[in-house]
Enzyme design. Sequence first.
Site, PDB file in Angstrom:
ATOM      1  N   ARG A   1       0.777  -1.250   0.000  1.00  0.00           N
ATOM      2  CA  ARG A   1       0.000   0.000   0.000  1.00  0.00           C
ATOM      3  C   ARG A   1       0.807   1.297   0.000  1.00  0.00           C
ATOM      4  NH1 ARG A   1      -4.812   0.973   3.381  1.00  0.00           N
ATOM      5  NH2 ARG A   1      -3.276   1.349   4.982  1.00  0.00           N
ATOM      6  N   ASP A   2       2.130   1.239  -0.057  1.00  0.00           N
ATOM      7  CA  ASP A   2       2.915   2.473  -0.088  1.00  0.00           C
ATOM      8  C   ASP A   2       4.174   2.298  -0.947  1.00  0.00           C
ATOM      9  OD1 ASP A   2       3.463   5.147   0.524  1.00  0.00           O
ATOM     10  OD2 ASP A   2       4.573   4.638   2.341  1.00  0.00           O
ATOM     11  N   VAL A   3       3.992   1.694  -2.105  1.00  0.00           N
ATOM     12  CA  VAL A   3       5.131   1.476  -3.000  1.00  0.00           C
ATOM     13  C   VAL A   3       5.475   2.803  -3.664  1.00  0.00           C
ATOM     14  CG1 VAL A   3       5.985   0.228  -5.018  1.00  0.00           C
ATOM     15  CG2 VAL A   3       4.442  -0.906  -3.410  1.00  0.00           C
TER      16      VAL A   3
END
Length: 122
Positions: free
Chosen positions: A77-79
Site C-alpha cells: 500500500r505504499d510502494v
Amino acid sequence: MLREAQSASALNDPHICTIYEVGEVNGHAFIVMELVEGRSLKELIPSGGLPPALVARYGAHIAAALAHAHDHNIIHRDVKTANVVITPSGQAKVLDFGLAKRTKGNETTDVTLSTSAVTQPV
C-alpha cells in the site's frame, strides 16, 4: 502490533527486507531486521530518468517482491521510489511495510510494521 509483524516476517524474498525476529522486552516491542546497504531508488533516478534496461530490471525485482507479499496475503500500500533501495550489487529491495494490510478472505487488517532502516555507503 507483534502479531502483524510476525505475519510480515513470513515474507522471505530476496527483494524484501528480511525480518529476523519480533518480540517484546519490558513492555517495548522490537523488530530485528536485515540491514540493507544502498541508496533509495528515489535518489538514484536522474532528471532524465533511468535507462530502459534498469527500469525493467528494478521493475521485475519490485514486482517479484510484491507478488511474494500478495502470496502471503500482505498488501504493501505504499510502494514508491523512497521505499525501494538499490543495493551495491544492483538488487532492488522493497522496504517499509508500515502501511501494509493483511488480507484474509474478504477482510483486511492493518499491518503496522516499518522496515525503513537503510544505510548509505560513505
